[in-house]
Design an enzyme around this catalytic site. Sequence first.
Site, PDB file in Angstrom:
ATOM      1  CG  LEU A 142       1.587   7.911  -5.588  1.00  0.00           C
ATOM      2  CD1 LEU A 142       0.666   7.624  -4.496  1.00  0.00           C
ATOM      3  CD2 LEU A 142       2.230   7.999  -4.575  1.00  0.00           C
TER       4      LEU A 142
ATOM      5  N   GLY B 167     -10.010   3.120  -7.282  1.00  0.00           N
ATOM      6  CA  GLY B 167      -9.071   4.148  -8.476  1.00  0.00           C
ATOM      7  C   GLY B 167      -9.129   4.817  -9.577  1.00  0.00           C
ATOM      8  CD  GLU B 168     -11.509   8.804 -11.856  1.00  0.00           C
ATOM      9  OE1 GLU B 168     -10.603  10.251 -11.921  1.00  0.00           O
ATOM     10  OE2 GLU B 168     -13.017   9.791 -11.900  1.00  0.00           O
ATOM     11  CE  LYS B 169      -2.273   3.197 -10.576  1.00  0.00           C
ATOM     12  NZ  LYS B 169      -1.876   2.335 -12.076  1.00  0.00           N
TER      13      LYS B 169
ATOM     14  CG  LEU C  52      -1.730  -1.081   1.437  1.00  0.00           C
ATOM     15  CD1 LEU C  52      -2.613  -0.570   2.149  1.00  0.00           C
ATOM     16  CD2 LEU C  52      -2.433  -1.328   0.019  1.00  0.00           C
ATOM     17  CG  HIS C  53       0.646   3.057  -3.672  1.00  0.00           C
ATOM     18  ND1 HIS C  53      -0.462   4.142  -3.585  1.00  0.00           N
ATOM     19  CD2 HIS C  53       0.655   2.401  -4.334  1.00  0.00           C
ATOM     20  CE1 HIS C  53      -1.110   3.547  -4.848  1.00  0.00           C
ATOM     21  NE2 HIS C  53      -0.617   2.901  -5.151  1.00  0.00           N
ATOM     22  CG  ASN C  54       1.448   8.251   0.367  1.00  0.00           C
ATOM     23  OD1 ASN C  54       1.146   7.922   1.643  1.00  0.00           O
ATOM     24  ND2 ASN C  54       2.336   9.440  -0.298  1.00  0.00           N
ATOM     25  N   GLY C  55      -1.848   6.568  -2.042  1.00  0.00           N
ATOM     26  CA  GLY C  55      -2.950   6.294  -3.164  1.00  0.00           C
ATOM     27  C   GLY C  55      -3.605   5.229  -2.004  1.00  0.00           C
ATOM     28  CG  HIS C  56      -3.349   1.434  -1.768  1.00  0.00           C
ATOM     29  ND1 HIS C  56      -2.512   0.629  -2.440  1.00  0.00           N
ATOM     30  CD2 HIS C  56      -4.261   0.711  -2.421  1.00  0.00           C
ATOM     31  CE1 HIS C  56      -2.210   0.155  -2.838  1.00  0.00           C
ATOM     32  NE2 HIS C  56      -2.736   0.359  -3.667  1.00  0.00           N
TER      33      HIS C  56
END
Length: 510
Positions: free
Chosen positions: A187, A150-152, A32-36
């Site tokens: 991210l 997420g839209e990524k 997990l990163h800041n997007g999560h």
Amino acid sequence: MKKVIIRKTEEIKNWRRNINSDINFIPTMGNLHNGHKTLISTAKNANSNVNLVSIFVNPLQFDNKSDLENYPKTIDNDIKISFENGADVIFIPSTEEIYPSDNKNITFLKAPLELSSSLCGLNRIGHFDGVCTVVYKLLNLIKPKNLYLGEKDWQQLLILKNLVLTKKLDVAIKSIPTQRDFDGIPLSSRNVHLSNNERKLIRFFSHELLVAKENFQQEKKINLKEIIQKLSAQKISIEYLEHLHPYTLQESKVEDNISILAGAIRCGETRLIDHVFLMKRSPIIAIDGPAGSGKSTVTQLIAKKLKLLYLDTGAMYRALSWLLIKENIDYKEEKKLQNILKDISIVFKSNTNSQQDVFINNYCVTEEIRSQEISSIVSKISSIKEVREFLVEEQRKIGESGGLVAEGRDIGTTVFPDAELKIFLTASIDERAKRRKSDKKSKDSQEIDLHKLKELIKKRDFEDSNREISPLIKANDAIEIITDGCSINEVVDKIIDLYNDKIPKETQIR
């Protein structure tokens, strides 16, 4: 509630049976990163539901065994991040729990070809089948109210929306914009594999997409060959770079207001994706419907919540009607009407109460135009060809750059036929008459008989629906919402959900 970690499918089933609460579900593959973090905290702050995060590295999503083995696994840190950012429950099943070797009844799904055969689907054969299979399994186990994504991974988001629709699952998909690192790259759990030089390449790639977006806003066109040449000059390995319709993922057409420029590149052993949305103008919501259906109240609230301009076209017709009465001009006299139209200025201004006042030729007529006298003639005046042509042109000028929500009777059919979202708001005559009576009473207007109000509404409906120019009709692509028995907030929330479903969150950032 007490923080819980669950690892077995039978345990998650038992837990689900015993919990009397709606669930926000955030599926992840760990690392997990800041997007999560943003996904989890967004879900936490949205409502009082239980937040459940799953951590499962799905083998069906990987091209080869080596890629699966090299995927970063940081389970202890993932648990810490999840709980710190708002998770109440974490589900960490093993592969055997999700795909038991002795179970011959596992439902393996196929992603729709029309959405999975382009972009990432070109080279990642079977990847989206794996996504659909695992998410469908998890949704059936957890039975959430909301699914946060997420839209990524835009293509994946579209495919999962299709899954929910085709399987008729009772879950709402909530998306958040692509989250970017300090240097602008999206991210990703795979970013840990990047060397400093590889990170520079992905940064250059993301920057060029943003440059293309800025150029598109000015020129309304895109030069894919030029972008590819710039990337190739940096020795960037391009897997794909395509300009497509954002929802069909087919080739973008000239008439499309919104499109997506999406690409994938390889940096060493790491494959990374990014995209930008290209818009010729900001989105428009068109809300049509008969008198008393609640258009004005609903539209004002939507404008406020979405930070859009509120274009009250009905007020423009009413303001003009007021001016004709004030100047004692017979609207049937064509020459006099044409002369006055040459010198009319209608302006909307925010007042100290965060409401919108209507000015015509510097007169504030916000209250005056809601009188019964104006209501009795506005339909006739709005049916005059010269009046409609003049005001429609004024409305289109206001809407040239988009970013507005407009309400009236011909918004989706005549004024903004290319609006991204068209709503036809209606209610029974009884309901509309009650609302009008209540509205007049709250404004200390003269008391009016309910039966008389119904007759006036019927008369107005007939006139609006049968006028020769721009009659009140539902646009073919409009979504009808019947508001009987619904609160204002319920209607507003429904329209905002429809808007969020049609407009990427990234394009809504102001």
